[in-house]
Design an enzyme around this catalytic site. Structure first.
Site, short mmCIF file in Angstrom:
data_model
loop_
_atom_site.label_atom_id
_atom_site.label_comp_id
_atom_site.label_asym_id
_atom_site.label_seq_id
_atom_site.Cartn_x
_atom_site.Cartn_y
_atom_site.Cartn_z
N GLY A 158 53.58 70.00 45.74
CA GLY A 158 54.83 70.74 45.62
C GLY A 158 54.92 71.45 44.28
O GLY A 158 54.06 71.28 43.41
N SER A 193 60.78 74.53 39.34
CA SER A 193 61.03 75.25 38.10
C SER A 193 60.40 74.56 36.89
O SER A 193 60.22 75.18 35.85
CB SER A 193 62.54 75.38 37.87
OG SER A 193 63.15 74.10 37.84
N LYS A 208 51.69 65.27 37.73
CA LYS A 208 52.65 66.34 37.48
C LYS A 208 52.16 67.17 36.30
O LYS A 208 51.84 66.63 35.24
CB LYS A 208 54.03 65.76 37.18
CG LYS A 208 55.15 66.79 37.15
CD LYS A 208 56.51 66.12 37.03
CE LYS A 208 57.64 67.12 37.05
NZ LYS A 208 58.96 66.47 36.92
N ASP A 220 71.19 63.80 38.05
CA ASP A 220 70.75 64.66 39.16
C ASP A 220 70.53 63.82 40.41
O ASP A 220 69.46 63.83 41.02
CB ASP A 220 69.47 65.42 38.79
CG ASP A 220 69.20 66.59 39.73
OD1 ASP A 220 70.14 67.00 40.45
OD2 ASP A 220 68.06 67.09 39.75
#
Length: 480
Positions: A16, A19, A38, A128
């Site tokens: 995936g 931003s 990541k 979040d």
């Protein structure tokens, strides 16, 4: 991308992007263990991976916290290697045709409150809270909920002095607008109450299929957030929770009554949903909606659904994380999700059992993943000044805490390790000592209506269900 980071993690396919960077599947070339990697450009305008890796380090040891394996700089990228996890709640929500039944939501709510509580106890706000940031585990941890993506997390108090951050106004919206608290929309500094209000919106999203402020059209992003804020403020919680048990209304009345520095009563919130779970007569068997879709034979022996489904789709394997989510539900969302993940589903199935309906225990180190880059269309907004004034923080009357009186002991805020050993079936077919004594049903076998009473004939179903919930928080806080 044929690259090795950290000296031993070879990058595979892309999982995936978002931003803040990209997420890849990785493999430890020394052990063969799969991991999540990541990557963030080292010259990013607002780099945050280093900060996020520090958060992972500080939160290590908690139940439902992915293990940080390595962080460093490789060439032009900041790199973070963590456990590989299963699908996110948003993925599973799409897989289940964008609706969870009450039993599934209550079983998830208990774990999700625990995850948020753990972060708060360690001195951090998540900021979040959304379905994309809660993932299921793999293998032996397939029934465990993980909380991920700490890029927006913020320290709200000093662990030595316990001094709380000061109250401020005119703050920019941080997080995802769809699930942001009313006070966050109004520009008020976030505190513990806001994480819990956001979690409440997530639970109602699961039950309703959508929230009243989804799909609003506007010319600019700021105008859209303002419309969401207005709709959210003008929607009474009684309307939001209409047709659902009153415990959900009580949840919102309580968290919205909290003052800025108040410590939430987490045991009270969990007790609300545990009492409802017991009153509905559900079995704590870890049979979720997606379990029934994957293994239809569970549906006849489980009280998984509060209402029977009109039809069950063919058994399929749950999806793995994806990068983008639809902003609006669609009639064919469930089937589209299945089609979209057709190749990845097989990989998930290999880790969590065959089509026979029996999930085999994974004797290797539990693999876990992070879908850190998943996002909805309501993404984190760009900076802009808020003009609305804060709503009153006056506490509601005590009537908002009219919970069903329960004999559940208040769970210690330090008890965060969930005992999962009782729900694993070793490949040799023999039950462990924990399995024989803890009275928690094995989620990998067909639930039996008499399985509890055989183990403890003198105990009521209520007592055993309560113990099942309590086992979620019994432990010493060490990672298993």
């Amino acid at each position: 991308m044929d690259r090795v980071v950290g000296g031993k993690y070879k990058l595979g396919r892309k999982l995936g992007s978002g931003s803040f960077g990209e997420l890849f599947l990785g493999v430890n070339v020394q052990t063969g263990e799969e991991v999540a990697v990541k990557l963030e450009p080292a010259r990013a305008r607002h780099p945050q991976l280093h900060y996020e890796s520090k958060l992972y380090m500080l939160l290590q040891g908690g139940t439902g916290i992915p293990h940080l394996k390595w962080y460093g700089v490789e060439g032009e990228y900041n790199c973070m290697v963590i456990d590989l996890l299963g699908p996110s709640m948003e993925d599973l929500f799409n897989y289940c045709s964008r609706r969870f039944n009450l039993k599934t939501v209550l079983m998830l709510a208990d774990q999700m409150i625990n995850r948020v509580e753990y972060m708060h106890v360690r001195g951090f706000l998540h900021r979040d809270i959304k379905p994309d940031n809660f993932l299921m585990g793999l293998g032996r941890k397939a029934n465990q909920v993980y909380i991920i993506d700490y890029g927006l997390a913020k320290k709200y108090r000093d662990l030595q002095t316990h001094r709380h951050i000061p109250y401020r106004e005119n703050k920019n919206l941080t997080g995802t607008a769809r699930y942001a608290s009313v006070n966050t929309h109004l520009g008020i500094e976030q505190s513990r109450r806001d994480d819990l209000e956001s979690l409440g919106y997530v639970l109602m999203y699961f039950l309703r299929g959508s929230l009243p402020w989804q799909g609003l059209r506007a010319g600019t992003k700021k105008q859209k957030y303002d419309k969401i804020s207005e709709k959210k403020r003008l929607t009474p919680v009684e309307v939001l929770c209409k047709s659902f048990p009153p415990e959900f209304t009580s949840y919102f009345l309580y968290v919205r009554s909290l003052r800025f520095e108040d410590k939430p009563d987490y045991p009270y919130l969990k007790r609300l949903f545990r009492d409802l779970f017991i009153r509905e007569g559900y079995q704590f068997d870890y049979v979720f909606d997606w379990t029934i879709l994957k293994y239809p034979q569970f549906s006849s022996g489980s009280s998984s659904s509060s209402k029977p489904r009109s039809s069950l789709r063919p058994a399929m394997n749950p999806p793995v994380p994806i990068a983008e989510r639809p902003d609006k539900p669609s009639a064919g969302a469930g089937q589209d999700s299945r089609d979209r993940f057709s190749g990845a589903l097989e990989a998930y199935a290999r880790r969590n059992g065959s089509g026979s309906g029996v999930v085999q225990a994974d004797r290797s180190r539990p693999r876990t993943s992070e879908n850190v880059l998943a996002s909805s269309k309501d993404t984190t907004p760009q900076n802009y000044e808020r003009v609305e004034r804060p709503i009153s923080s006056t506490r509601h009357a005590s009537s908002s805490r009219k919970a069903v009186v329960s004999s559940v002991r208040a769970t210690s805020s330090a008890d965060f390790t969930e005992n999962r050993s009782s729900r694993v079936v070793p490949s040799n077919g023999r039950s462990s000592t924990a399995q024989r004594t803890q009275l928690v049903p094995d989620p990998t076998t067909r639930p039996s209506s008499s399985s509890f009473t055989r183990a403890a004939p003198s105990r009521t179903a209520r007592d055993i269900t309560l113990q099942s919930f309590e086992l979620l928080t019994i432990g010493n806080g060490k990672r298993k």
